[in-house]
Write a protein that holds these residues in place. Structure first.
Motif, PDB file in Angstrom:
ATOM      1  N   LEU A  44       0.826  -1.200   0.000  1.00 23.40           N
ATOM      2  CA  LEU A  44       0.000   0.000   0.000  1.00 23.40           C
ATOM      3  C   LEU A  44       0.862   1.252   0.000  1.00 23.40           C
ATOM      4  O   LEU A  44       0.601   2.204  -0.733  1.00 23.40           O
ATOM      5  CB  LEU A  44      -0.932  -0.007   1.204  1.00 23.40           C
ATOM      6  N   ALA A  45       1.925   1.247   0.786  1.00 24.08           N
ATOM      7  CA  ALA A  45       2.837   2.397   0.832  1.00 24.08           C
ATOM      8  C   ALA A  45       3.490   2.629  -0.533  1.00 24.08           C
ATOM      9  O   ALA A  45       3.634   3.774  -0.970  1.00 24.08           O
ATOM     10  CB  ALA A  45       3.899   2.185   1.905  1.00 24.08           C
ATOM     11  N   ARG A  46       3.866   1.548  -1.213  1.00 24.21           N
ATOM     12  CA  ARG A  46       4.457   1.696  -2.555  1.00 24.21           C
ATOM     13  C   ARG A  46       3.460   2.335  -3.524  1.00 24.21           C
ATOM     14  O   ARG A  46       3.823   3.194  -4.330  1.00 24.21           O
ATOM     15  CB  ARG A  46       4.913   0.346  -3.088  1.00 24.21           C
ATOM     16  N   CYS A  47       2.197   1.931  -3.445  1.00 19.74           N
ATOM     17  CA  CYS A  47       1.176   2.524  -4.316  1.00 19.74           C
ATOM     18  C   CYS A  47       0.997   4.008  -4.021  1.00 19.74           C
ATOM     19  O   CYS A  47       0.887   4.819  -4.942  1.00 19.74           O
ATOM     20  CB  CYS A  47      -0.158   1.801  -4.130  1.00 19.74           C
ATOM     21  N   LEU A  48       0.988   4.374  -2.752  1.00 18.92           N
ATOM     22  CA  LEU A  48       0.841   5.783  -2.384  1.00 18.92           C
ATOM     23  C   LEU A  48       2.031   6.610  -2.851  1.00 18.92           C
ATOM     24  O   LEU A  48       1.871   7.734  -3.333  1.00 18.92           O
ATOM     25  CB  LEU A  48       0.655   5.913  -0.871  1.00 18.92           C
ATOM     26  N   VAL A  49       3.230   6.057  -2.745  1.00 15.54           N
ATOM     27  CA  VAL A  49       4.427   6.755  -3.221  1.00 15.54           C
ATOM     28  C   VAL A  49       4.368   6.922  -4.730  1.00 15.54           C
ATOM     29  O   VAL A  49       4.739   7.981  -5.260  1.00 15.54           O
ATOM     30  CB  VAL A  49       5.701   6.009  -2.784  1.00 15.54           C
ATOM     31  N   ASP A  50       3.889   5.913  -5.444  1.00 14.33           N
ATOM     32  CA  ASP A  50       3.761   6.022  -6.902  1.00 14.33           C
ATOM     33  C   ASP A  50       2.809   7.153  -7.284  1.00 14.33           C
ATOM     34  O   ASP A  50       3.064   7.901  -8.227  1.00 14.33           O
ATOM     35  CB  ASP A  50       3.274   4.709  -7.506  1.00 14.33           C
ATOM     36  N   VAL A  51       1.707   7.279  -6.547  1.00 15.05           N
ATOM     37  CA  VAL A  51       0.750   8.357  -6.823  1.00 15.05           C
ATOM     38  C   VAL A  51       1.400   9.718  -6.568  1.00 15.05           C
ATOM     39  O   VAL A  51       1.291  10.631  -7.388  1.00 15.05           O
ATOM     40  CB  VAL A  51      -0.527   8.182  -5.974  1.00 15.05           C
ATOM     41  N   LEU A  65       2.088  12.741  -9.279  1.00 15.26           N
ATOM     42  CA  LEU A  65       1.569  14.099  -9.093  1.00 15.26           C
ATOM     43  C   LEU A  65       2.694  15.127  -9.159  1.00 15.26           C
ATOM     44  O   LEU A  65       2.537  16.189  -9.775  1.00 15.26           O
ATOM     45  CB  LEU A  65       0.835  14.202  -7.762  1.00 15.26           C
ATOM     46  N   LEU A  66       3.819  14.830  -8.537  1.00 13.31           N
ATOM     47  CA  LEU A  66       4.947  15.760  -8.575  1.00 13.31           C
ATOM     48  C   LEU A  66       5.536  15.862  -9.977  1.00 13.31           C
ATOM     49  O   LEU A  66       5.883  16.952 -10.431  1.00 13.31           O
ATOM     50  CB  LEU A  66       6.020  15.326  -7.581  1.00 13.31           C
ATOM     51  N   ARG A  67       5.642  14.724 -10.663  1.00 16.24           N
ATOM     52  CA  ARG A  67       6.203  14.720 -12.016  1.00 16.24           C
ATOM     53  C   ARG A  67       5.358  15.556 -12.971  1.00 16.24           C
ATOM     54  O   ARG A  67       5.882  16.320 -13.792  1.00 16.24           O
ATOM     55  CB  ARG A  67       6.288  13.283 -12.534  1.00 16.24           C
ATOM     56  N   ASP A  68       4.020  15.449 -12.848  1.00 12.73           N
ATOM     57  CA  ASP A  68       3.117  16.152 -13.750  1.00 12.73           C
ATOM     58  C   ASP A  68       2.724  17.531 -13.251  1.00 12.73           C
ATOM     59  O   ASP A  68       1.957  18.227 -13.919  1.00 12.73           O
ATOM     60  CB  ASP A  68       1.844  15.332 -13.964  1.00 12.73           C
ATOM     61  N   SER A  69       3.218  17.922 -12.073  1.00 11.53           N
ATOM     62  CA  SER A  69       2.886  19.218 -11.459  1.00 11.53           C
ATOM     63  C   SER A  69       1.373  19.408 -11.349  1.00 11.53           C
ATOM     64  O   SER A  69       0.839  20.454 -11.675  1.00 11.53           O
ATOM     65  CB  SER A  69       3.504  20.372 -12.245  1.00 11.53           C
ATOM     66  N   ARG A  70       0.692  18.357 -10.870  1.00  9.24           N
ATOM     67  CA  ARG A  70      -0.760  18.397 -10.720  1.00  9.24           C
ATOM     68  C   ARG A  70      -1.123  18.427  -9.251  1.00  9.24           C
ATOM     69  O   ARG A  70      -0.460  17.791  -8.438  1.00  9.24           O
ATOM     70  CB  ARG A  70      -1.404  17.142 -11.312  1.00  9.24           C
ATOM     71  N   PRO A  71      -2.208  19.108  -8.899  1.00 11.98           N
ATOM     72  CA  PRO A  71      -2.699  19.011  -7.527  1.00 11.98           C
ATOM     73  C   PRO A  71      -3.466  17.703  -7.345  1.00 11.98           C
ATOM     74  O   PRO A  71      -3.957  17.118  -8.312  1.00 11.98           O
ATOM     75  CB  PRO A  71      -3.636  20.212  -7.392  1.00 11.98           C
TER      76      PRO A  71
END
Length: 65
Positions: free
Chosen positions: A35-42, A46-52
């Motif tokens: 679960l932690a790996r999935c949250l880190v991927d999200v 978000l940071l890569r795409d500069s999205r909120p």
């Protein structure tokens, strides 16, 4: 990892993922790590795409004109 533990208690998709991993016969700590790996991927996406963050999935952009 602490966020993974607290998100299991609240329900939703995190709890569903935890249940699915437990169904695969993984021990609790392994399911929390998954679960932690999935949250880190999200977060990374978000940071890569500069999205909120939004709780709903964004609509795909139709580029065919």
């Amino acid at each position: 990892m602490l966020h993974g533990l607290s998100s299991i208690k609240t329900g939703g998709t995190s709890r569903t993922l935890h249940g699915n991993k437990r169904g695969e016969r993984l021990i609790h700590i392994r399911t929390v790590f998954a679960l932690a790996r999935c949250l880190v991927d999200v977060l990374r996406t978000l940071l890569r795409d500069s999205r909120p963050f939004t709780p709903t999935a964004p609509q795909p952009i139709n580029t065919a004109a």
